[in-house]
Design a protein around this motif. Structure first.
Motif, mmCIF file in Angstrom:
data_model
loop_
_atom_site.group_PDB
_atom_site.id
_atom_site.type_symbol
_atom_site.label_atom_id
_atom_site.label_comp_id
_atom_site.label_asym_id
_atom_site.label_seq_id
_atom_site.Cartn_x
_atom_site.Cartn_y
_atom_site.Cartn_z
ATOM 1 N N VAL A 48 35.840 40.447 29.303
ATOM 2 C CA VAL A 48 35.916 38.980 29.276
ATOM 3 C C VAL A 48 35.563 38.503 27.880
ATOM 4 N N LEU A 49 36.349 37.549 27.386
ATOM 5 C CA LEU A 49 36.056 36.851 26.133
ATOM 6 C C LEU A 49 35.762 35.401 26.469
ATOM 7 N N THR A 50 34.558 34.932 26.119
ATOM 8 C CA THR A 50 34.133 33.576 26.403
ATOM 9 C C THR A 50 33.401 33.041 25.181
ATOM 10 N N ASN A 51 32.585 32.017 25.351
ATOM 11 C CA ASN A 51 31.671 31.574 24.291
ATOM 12 C C ASN A 51 30.397 31.060 24.936
ATOM 13 N N GLY A 52 29.444 30.644 24.120
ATOM 14 C CA GLY A 52 28.152 30.245 24.654
ATOM 15 C C GLY A 52 28.220 29.045 25.564
ATOM 16 N N THR A 53 29.081 28.097 25.250
ATOM 17 C CA THR A 53 29.202 26.891 26.061
ATOM 18 C C THR A 53 29.908 27.189 27.379
ATOM 19 N N THR A 54 30.997 27.935 27.328
ATOM 20 C CA THR A 54 31.802 28.232 28.515
ATOM 21 C C THR A 54 31.107 29.245 29.414
ATOM 22 N N GLY A 55 30.516 30.263 28.814
ATOM 23 C CA GLY A 55 29.693 31.229 29.523
ATOM 24 C C GLY A 55 30.427 32.059 30.556
ATOM 25 N N LEU A 56 29.639 32.753 31.382
ATOM 26 C CA LEU A 56 30.112 33.524 32.528
ATOM 27 C C LEU A 56 28.930 33.631 33.487
ATOM 28 N N THR A 57 29.115 33.149 34.715
ATOM 29 C CA THR A 57 27.997 33.046 35.651
ATOM 30 C C THR A 57 27.732 34.366 36.365
ATOM 31 N N ALA A 58 26.558 34.447 36.963
ATOM 32 C CA ALA A 58 26.208 35.634 37.747
ATOM 33 C C ALA A 58 27.173 35.824 38.907
ATOM 34 N N ALA A 59 27.569 34.723 39.556
ATOM 35 C CA ALA A 59 28.518 34.820 40.669
ATOM 36 C C ALA A 59 29.861 35.363 40.190
ATOM 37 N N GLU A 60 30.273 34.970 38.988
ATOM 38 C CA GLU A 60 31.536 35.487 38.452
ATOM 39 C C GLU A 60 31.422 36.964 38.095
ATOM 40 N N PHE A 61 30.285 37.367 37.538
ATOM 41 C CA PHE A 61 30.064 38.799 37.301
ATOM 42 C C PHE A 61 30.260 39.585 38.604
ATOM 43 N N ASP A 62 29.738 39.044 39.700
ATOM 44 C CA ASP A 62 29.799 39.754 40.976
ATOM 45 C C ASP A 62 31.223 39.882 41.501
ATOM 46 N N ARG A 63 32.110 38.999 41.059
ATOM 47 C CA ARG A 63 33.502 39.044 41.523
ATOM 48 C C ARG A 63 34.380 39.907 40.626
ATOM 49 N N LEU A 64 33.811 40.437 39.560
ATOM 50 C CA LEU A 64 34.562 41.269 38.611
ATOM 51 C C LEU A 64 34.033 42.701 38.710
#
Length: 310
Positions: A48-64
């Motif tokens: 995943v490529l994101t940035n500090g503002t957009t981020g990536l949540t714990a729930a999204e980590f769990d779905r990947l």
């Protein structure tokens, strides 16, 4: 077969083309696209490529389920669930160093603009107002500049300050080894000493509202604030009250708490200069951050150490 990469931030066509040469790219820069992409491709996405503002949540980590590599394009990563990622052994990197010069340049652009009142003088000139009808503005040079956060960007701000004959001080949680600027143990003490305060510290819970009413009062009625860090670091309500009351002279902000919406409490004030979180963006800096991402990701998937780990 190329690794599957989910890109959660807007990028230009050239950057996407460069990334696509090495990765099977899924571009989902809007909330709706993001949700749909994770639902459809969550079982195959490896990066995943994101940035500090957009981020990536714990729930999204769990779905990947296959995720093994996450990159923040810039230096910030405050909205990435770092602890959650580390618990899974996911490699985390950022773009530290890739756009530092651009951010430091912009910090000084904001400082010069607000101290010398450039936007209002531009407007006055267009309306036919000559200088004799305008109050004089302070000289920028020869004053004291405080830097909140003497990391890579803060250090570059301090180096630029030398060209303006500014005496520099800084606050970090700990003194920085080798720093030539004066160290202050608190932001409050730094603000008391400073004529100008430039904020370049990371965002996140630990720095939320670090610049509050007490710090603004310490900066004083001839002091100026510049923020190129994260909007959360500055208490917007306190800043608006200080600007309206003349408790500080002015502010230059590239970031604010209401992003991407402009700060309603500030937009009508003549003693604030606003830009839309663009301090780190230029053709040169975007190219450098994308190259840094590609280099990090390529090294990871080749089994080599990454260059800029978080």
């Amino acid at each position: 077969m190329k690794p599957s990469l989910l890109v959660l931030i807007p990028l230009d066509g050239g950057s996407l083309a460069d990334i696509s040469a090495s990765f099977d790219l899924i571009h989902a820069p809007t909330p709706t696209q993001r949700t749909e992409a994770i639902a459809r491709h969550g079982e195959t996405i490896r990066a995943v490529l994101t940035n500090g503002t957009t981020g990536l949540t714990a729930a999204e980590f769990d779905r990947l389920a296959q995720l093994e590599f996450v990159s923040a394009l810039g230096a910030g990563y405050e909205n990435i669930a770092v602890d959650h990622a580390r618990a899974r052994g996911i490699v985390l990197v950022n773009g530290a160093g890739a756009n530092d010069d651009c951010v430091a340049d912009h910090a000084f652009a904001l400082l010069l603009a607000v101290v010398r009142d450039v936007p209002q003088r531009d407007l006055a000139t267009r309306n036919g107002v000559w200088r004799d009808a305008l109050p004089m503005r302070p000289t920028v040079s020869g004053k004291r500049l405080g830097v909140v956060g003497l990391g890579n960007i803060g250090e570059k701000v301090a180096r630029r300050a030398a060209g303006f004959d500014l005496e520099t001080g800084y606050h970090n949680r700990q003194p920085r080894i080798g720093a030539t600027s004066r160290y202050f143990e608190s932001v409050l003490a730094l603000a008391h000493w400073s004529d100008y305060l430039i904020v370049a510290t990371p965002g996140g819970a630990s720095t939320r509202h670090l610049i509050d009413r007490a710090v603004l009062d310490a900066l004083g009625p001839t002091g100026f604030l510049v923020n190129v860090a994260r909007g959360s670091v500055v208490d917007t309500a306190a800043l608006a009250a200080a600007l309206k009351a003349g408790a500080i002279a002015g502010a230059g902000l590239d970031v604010y708490e209401s992003e991407p919406h402009p700060p309603e409490a500030l937009i009508a004030l003549p003693n604030v200069v606003l830009t839309p979180h663009v301090a780190g963006t230029s053709p040169e800096s975007i190219a450098a951050t994308v190259r840094n991402f590609i280099d990090n990701a390529t090294r990871h998937f080749a089994g080599e150490p990454v260059l800029t780990p978080i």
